[in-house]
Motif scaffolding. Structure first.
Motif, PDB file in Angstrom:
ATOM      1  N   THR A 228     -70.337  41.606  37.264  1.00  0.00           N
ATOM      2  CA  THR A 228     -69.061  42.081  36.740  1.00  0.00           C
ATOM      3  C   THR A 228     -69.154  42.372  35.244  1.00  0.00           C
ATOM      4  OG1 THR A 228     -67.901  40.771  38.411  1.00  0.00           O
ATOM      5  CG2 THR A 228     -66.619  41.532  36.533  1.00  0.00           C
TER       6      THR A 228
ATOM      7  N   LEU B  61     -66.791  51.624  40.206  1.00  0.00           N
ATOM      8  CA  LEU B  61     -65.402  51.176  40.180  1.00  0.00           C
ATOM      9  C   LEU B  61     -64.929  50.913  38.755  1.00  0.00           C
ATOM     10  CD1 LEU B  61     -65.140  48.696  43.205  1.00  0.00           C
ATOM     11  CD2 LEU B  61     -64.248  51.012  43.044  1.00  0.00           C
TER      12      LEU B  61
ATOM     13  N   TYR C  27     -61.839  52.851  36.951  1.00  0.00           N
ATOM     14  CA  TYR C  27     -60.678  52.081  36.499  1.00  0.00           C
ATOM     15  C   TYR C  27     -60.507  52.186  34.988  1.00  0.00           C
ATOM     16  CZ  TYR C  27     -57.054  48.575  36.709  1.00  0.00           C
ATOM     17  OH  TYR C  27     -55.836  47.943  36.638  1.00  0.00           O
TER      18      TYR C  27
ATOM     19  N   PRO D 243     -57.685  43.775  36.112  1.00  0.00           N
ATOM     20  CA  PRO D 243     -57.477  43.919  37.561  1.00  0.00           C
ATOM     21  C   PRO D 243     -58.631  44.613  38.268  1.00  0.00           C
ATOM     22  CG  PRO D 243     -55.472  44.459  36.373  1.00  0.00           C
ATOM     23  CD  PRO D 243     -56.550  44.316  35.339  1.00  0.00           C
ATOM     24  N   GLY D 244     -59.184  45.657  37.658  1.00  0.00           N
ATOM     25  CA  GLY D 244     -60.325  46.336  38.261  1.00  0.00           C
ATOM     26  C   GLY D 244     -61.564  45.472  38.285  1.00  0.00           C
TER      27      GLY D 244
ATOM     28  N   THR E 135     -61.494  42.989  41.074  1.00  0.00           N
ATOM     29  CA  THR E 135     -61.902  43.621  42.326  1.00  0.00           C
ATOM     30  C   THR E 135     -63.413  43.725  42.418  1.00  0.00           C
ATOM     31  OG1 THR E 135     -59.849  44.906  42.288  1.00  0.00           O
ATOM     32  CG2 THR E 135     -61.593  45.665  43.762  1.00  0.00           C
TER      33      THR E 135
ATOM     34  N   LEU F 220     -64.798  40.295  43.246  1.00  0.00           N
ATOM     35  CA  LEU F 220     -64.562  39.913  44.636  1.00  0.00           C
ATOM     36  C   LEU F 220     -65.525  40.632  45.569  1.00  0.00           C
ATOM     37  CD1 LEU F 220     -62.866  38.461  46.770  1.00  0.00           C
ATOM     38  CD2 LEU F 220     -61.299  40.405  46.733  1.00  0.00           C
ATOM     39  N   PHE F 221     -65.683  41.942  45.396  1.00  0.00           N
ATOM     40  CA  PHE F 221     -66.585  42.700  46.257  1.00  0.00           C
ATOM     41  C   PHE F 221     -68.020  42.215  46.124  1.00  0.00           C
ATOM     42  CE2 PHE F 221     -63.868  46.813  46.601  1.00  0.00           C
ATOM     43  CZ  PHE F 221     -63.000  46.132  47.421  1.00  0.00           C
TER      44      PHE F 221
ATOM     45  N   PHE G 298     -60.609  34.632  48.053  1.00  0.00           N
ATOM     46  CA  PHE G 298     -59.734  35.790  48.193  1.00  0.00           C
ATOM     47  C   PHE G 298     -58.289  35.430  47.849  1.00  0.00           C
ATOM     48  CE2 PHE G 298     -56.901  38.521  50.639  1.00  0.00           C
ATOM     49  CZ  PHE G 298     -57.331  39.777  50.235  1.00  0.00           C
TER      50      PHE G 298
ATOM     51  N   GLN H 264     -56.613  37.056  44.639  1.00  0.00           N
ATOM     52  CA  GLN H 264     -55.465  37.902  44.912  1.00  0.00           C
ATOM     53  C   GLN H 264     -54.264  37.481  44.076  1.00  0.00           C
ATOM     54  OE1 GLN H 264     -53.666  37.591  48.837  1.00  0.00           O
ATOM     55  NE2 GLN H 264     -53.472  39.806  48.964  1.00  0.00           N
TER      56      GLN H 264
ATOM     57  N   TRP I 188     -54.960  38.638  40.596  1.00  0.00           N
ATOM     58  CA  TRP I 188     -54.927  40.092  40.633  1.00  0.00           C
ATOM     59  C   TRP I 188     -53.490  40.592  40.558  1.00  0.00           C
ATOM     60  CZ3 TRP I 188     -56.564  43.330  45.493  1.00  0.00           C
ATOM     61  CH2 TRP I 188     -56.724  44.670  45.121  1.00  0.00           C
ATOM     62  N   SER I 189     -52.615  39.991  41.355  1.00  0.00           N
ATOM     63  CA  SER I 189     -51.210  40.390  41.341  1.00  0.00           C
ATOM     64  C   SER I 189     -50.560  40.087  39.993  1.00  0.00           C
ATOM     65  CB  SER I 189     -50.457  39.672  42.465  1.00  0.00           C
ATOM     66  OG  SER I 189     -51.033  39.966  43.720  1.00  0.00           O
TER      67      SER I 189
END
Length: 301
Positions: free
Chosen positions: A108, A177, A181, A215-216, A219, A222-223, A283, A287, A290-291
């Motif tokens: 990341t 990504l 982003y 936020p990006g 993601t 997580l991936f 997750f 999440q 992330w929100s």
């Protein structure tokens, strides 16, 4: 005026009051995507349901009872799994957490730097470099596994933790990504304003751009975590010491031994069931943040 309103409120001739109007064929066609999604959900969730139920069965119940009938041996299965080879299963879980957690974090960070640079800076060969990264996204990992093994063998790093960590640091998909982003979330005017105020490029990135990209980057993390956690081929090629195995390779060795010792099948199923919990927990936690990041970004903007 009142008679006109009453006339408009009356349903059309040949229809039932309170029912939706429209051709029946169109309504039938609209059901096709819903049924397709339901079939896809059943196809994906059915193996998960089987693992959950099979993990509750003892060795005798696994082969003698109905497939989706819960058993009574889950606690015994967990105890036998923990006692197998002095708890080597939990060593495999710790190894997977190390590979996935540290590998995803480093990946990341690299993706954040690379994506920001490709999105903000203009330099010769930028598009060519980005197209090469896109080619890396399309390349199957099986093609890269053997060259990576040969390179790390030359550096005498095979059968070590670094042999699994190092190839995971650069993720072409993560860079892709991050660039997309950063292009959407970091306005060029904000970067120019920071430069006019005398801020260094490092300060602009860390204090201005990075909070916008969170936020990006969540993601991407997580991936990459899920990809490293589920990775089997790279550890299979790189590692020979089973105490360094991740959970995927460790369960594979148990499954191979189960061909001669059927009692190990319950350990494999229980181990696969327990291995899902870290991913589900991650997750849910990610999440949530992330929100929160998306909401805070909307408030700040």
């Amino acid at each position: 005026m009142s008679s006109l309103a009453v006339r408009k409120a009356q349903p059309a001739a040949g229809t039932t009051p309170g029912t939706a109007q429209g051709p029946p064929l169109r309504r039938r066609i609209a059901l096709v995507p819903t049924l397709t999604l339901l079939l896809g959900a059943v196809y994906c969730l059915l193996p998960v349901a089987w693992v959950v139920i099979a993990a509750t069965k003892s060795g005798s119940e696994l082969f003698s009872t109905f497939t989706f009938l819960p058993g009574t041996g889950f606690a015994d299965n967990v105890g036998d799994l923990s006692a197998y080879r002095d708890g080597v299963y939990w060593q495999w879980m710790a190894n997977s957490a190390l590979y996935a957690g540290l590998g995803a974090l480093l990946s990341t960070v690299v993706s954040a730097f690379s994506g920001y640079a490709l999105a903000i800076y203009r330099f010769r060969g930028r598009e060519t470099l980005f197209n090469v990264l896109l080619a890396g996204v399309l390349m199957p990992p099986v093609i890269l596994a053997v060259p990576q093994y040969l390179l790390l063998a030359e550096a005498d790093l095979t059968d070590s933790y670094l042999s699994v960590l190092l190839p995971q640091i650069l993720s072409p998909y993560g860079v892709y990504l991050a660039r997309i982003y950063a292009s959407a979330a970091v306005p060029a005017d904000v970067v120019e304003a920071g430069r006019m105020d005398g801020a260094s490029e490092w300060r602009i990135f860390t204090r201005v751009a990075l909070p916008m990209m969170v936020p990006g980057l969540v993601t991407v993390f997580l991936f990459q975590f899920v990809a490293v956690w589920n990775n089997f081929l790279l550890p299979y090629i790189m590692l020979s010491d089973d105490e360094k195995f991740p959970i995927t390779l460790g369960l594979h060795t148990l499954l191979e031994q189960g061909a001669n010792t059927p009692a190990l099948y319950t350990l494999v199923i229980t181990g696969a069931f327990l291995a899902v919990f870290p991913l589900v927990a991650l997750f849910l936690v990610v999440q949530r943040f992330w929100s929160l990041d998306l909401l805070s970004g909307a408030v700040k903007s």
